[in-house]
Design an enzyme around this catalytic site. Structure first.
Site: not given
Ligand code: SDX
Length: 458
Positions: A271, A319, A376
């Site tokens: 997050h 996201h 971020d």
């Molecule tokens: C913020 O909710 C909000 O609005 C949050 C925010 C706010 O203003 O409050 O916008 C702020 O939290 C931004 C996000 C910051 N976090 C990161 O940058 C961390 C890296 N990102 C991920 O961990 C992820 O993308 C999330 C946590 C942000 C979102 O996760 P989801 O929606 O649960 O998506 P998911 O984990 O189900 O991913 C879907 C697919 C998966 O692969 P498959 O199962 O389809 O094969 O995408 C892949 C994931 O493995 N994936 C990634 C990835 N993010 C998702 N693979 C590699 N690197 C990544 N960063």
């Protein structure tokens, strides 16, 4: 479709009675559920009758398809990459507004008149100081401790020692706390109180970066950058930390107690903690395996991010809602150049970030999953240029997000939402008799009862 309105506080939604029919093929019954038509975004199915009327739950882990209630603060279109506050695009607000005006907009739902804004800024500025217990906590805090946990403790100390009934005063108090924690962590002695005569961002920067005599030469470019960062982090629908702030408010906790809950949730690396993790990843690219060309090092982390057997994630990418561009990342990407040029900062990590973004944009793994830079990815490079340490970035996120947390918590209060209390789908052991340890032998539990005992209803 006959429509009638449902009213919760100042929020109204058009209800479409019996729009949806659910067939229970086991009970051979039809379940009729209303539709709720938002002013923007997806239709909701009102499943609230499921339990009282049909003795059933809806199942939606992590609430990926669940609307937790009515809100009029912020709207995100994840497919189009649109973010609006009170109907105004984030691009317009960062170009033309300021953090105090956006804070007012989030609270009141309308842009302020000049008089309303002046009064609001004055009220926030004059009530931004904190009780002596908070000051003493900050001055005695371990400068090497985790900043977000230290911030949560400072906000809890505020909660323990304030009787301020004006919830929006927390917005100024948060800036005083964050600024003075930055001082403490960067080795400065004096605790600097808020100066209501200064604009919000300049007041914050002065408290954080003035020398111990309170002297600070405000660079307009830095003041503008900080104000934009606060706007870009102000609110974002029902993200994890805002959900927890609202849940805590629904229990009747004070605003400071709610904000402490939000701080703890925001600190998570998935997050708000991601901005620090992005810088750490860019640092790693710059310093590890430097015998390899940068392109190769970038290819390696892209490969790691795609490897399901590797927990590594490309931080600042992806996201839950945006499956295209995060408009905040686009604003920051455009803005970072001018900030670094104004401050005459040459940060090689910016070029590295751009090359990482380019490599991911060409890779089907990322594009097919809608993984693009989020807020971020570029924010940390700007925060570095403002002489913040990476471990302090998420505190800046919190200093902006407190505006949205407060506005959303007050919206919930005004709408008199019941205490948040989700249900579950239980998959644990069914009822079974207790077995004394002497009878247990090598087994630590007994068999389930054929028929669970009826509870004594008397
Ligand atoms: C913020 O909710 C909000 O609005 C949050 C925010 C706010 O203003 O409050 O916008 C702020 O939290 C931004 C996000 C910051 N976090 C990161 O940058 C961390 C890296 N990102 C991920 O961990 C992820 O993308 C999330 C946590 C942000 C979102 O996760 P989801 O929606 O649960 O998506 P998911 O984990 O189900 O991913 C879907 C697919 C998966 O692969 P498959 O199962 O389809 O094969 O995408 C892949 C994931 O493995 N994936 C990634 C990835 N993010 C998702 N693979 C590699 N690197 C990544 N960063």
């Amino acid at each position: 479709m006959p429509e009638k309105n449902t009213q919760r506080g100042a929020n109204t939604v058009a209800r479409q009675p019996a729009r949806f029919k659910l067939i229970d093929t086991v009970r051979k019954e039809e379940i009729s559920l209303d539709g709720l038509q938002p002013t923007q975004g997806l239709t909701s199915i009102d499943v609230s009758p499921l339990r009282p009327t049909f003795q059933m739950n809806a199942f939606d882990p992590a609430y990926k398809s669940t609307s937790m209630g009515l809100s009029s603060k912020t709207f995100i279109d994840g497919e189009q990459g649109i973010l609006t506050h009170g109907g105004y695009r984030i691009e317009d607000l960062t170009d033309n507004s300021n953090f105090m005006e956006v804070t007012y907009l989030l609270r009141e739902g309308e842009l302020p008149t000049a008089t309303q804004l002046a009064d609001f800024k004055q009220d926030i500025g004059e009530n931004a100081n904190v009780p002596p217990e908070v000051r003493d906590y900050i001055k005695s805090s371990n400068p090497k401790a985790k900043p977000m946990a230290t911030l949560a403790a400072a906000v809890s100390t505020l909660a323990a020692n304030t009787n301020d009934e004006n919830p929006h005063h927390i917005i100024g108090q948060m800036s005083t706390i964050v600024a003075n924690l930055i001082r403490r962590q960067q080795g400065k002695e004096a605790f600097l109180p808020s100066n209501p005569d200064l604009d919000f961002a300049e007041n914050f920067l002065r408290m954080a970066f003035a020398d111990d005599n309170g002297h600070y030469d405000a660079n307009p470019a830095i003041v503008e950058a900080m104000d934009k960062l606060l706007i870009l982090h102000a609110d974002h629908e029902q993200n994890a930390s805002t959900t927890n702030v609202r849940n805590t408010r629904s229990a009747g906790s004070t605003m400071a107690e709610c904000i402490a809950a939000g701080v703890n949730t925001l600190s998570g690396p998935l997050h708000g903690g991601a901005n620090q993790a992005v810088l750490e990843q860019l640092e790693m690219l710059a310093t590890a395996d430097t015998f390899l060309p940068l392109e190769t090092r970038i290819e390696r982390i892209i490969a790691r991010a795609k490897d399901k057997d590797d927990d590594f994630r490309l931080m600042g990418f992806g996201h839950r809602v945006y499956k295209n561009r995060d408009p905040r990342a686009m604003v920051l990407k455009k803005f970072v150049d001018s900030v670094l040029a104004e401050l005459d900062v040459d940060d090689p990590r910016l070029e590295t970030a751009r090359r990482v973004e380019k490599a991911a944009a060409k890779d089907e793994y990322f594009t097919s999953r809608g993984l693009y830079p989020n807020v971020d990815f570029y924010s940390g490079i700007i925060m570095s240029a403002l002489e913040l340490e990476p471990r302090q970035f998420t505190m800046i996120f919190a200093a902006g997000r407190v505006a949205g947390w407060e506005a959303q918590a007050e919206e919930l209060n005004r709408d008199k939402m019941a205490i948040a209390r989700p249900r579950q789908t239980y998959v644990g052991p069914t009822e079974r008799p207790y077995i004394a340890i002497e009878q247990r032998g090598e087994h630590n539990g007994g068999p389930a009862l054929e028929e669970p005992k009826e509870l004594n209803q008397s």
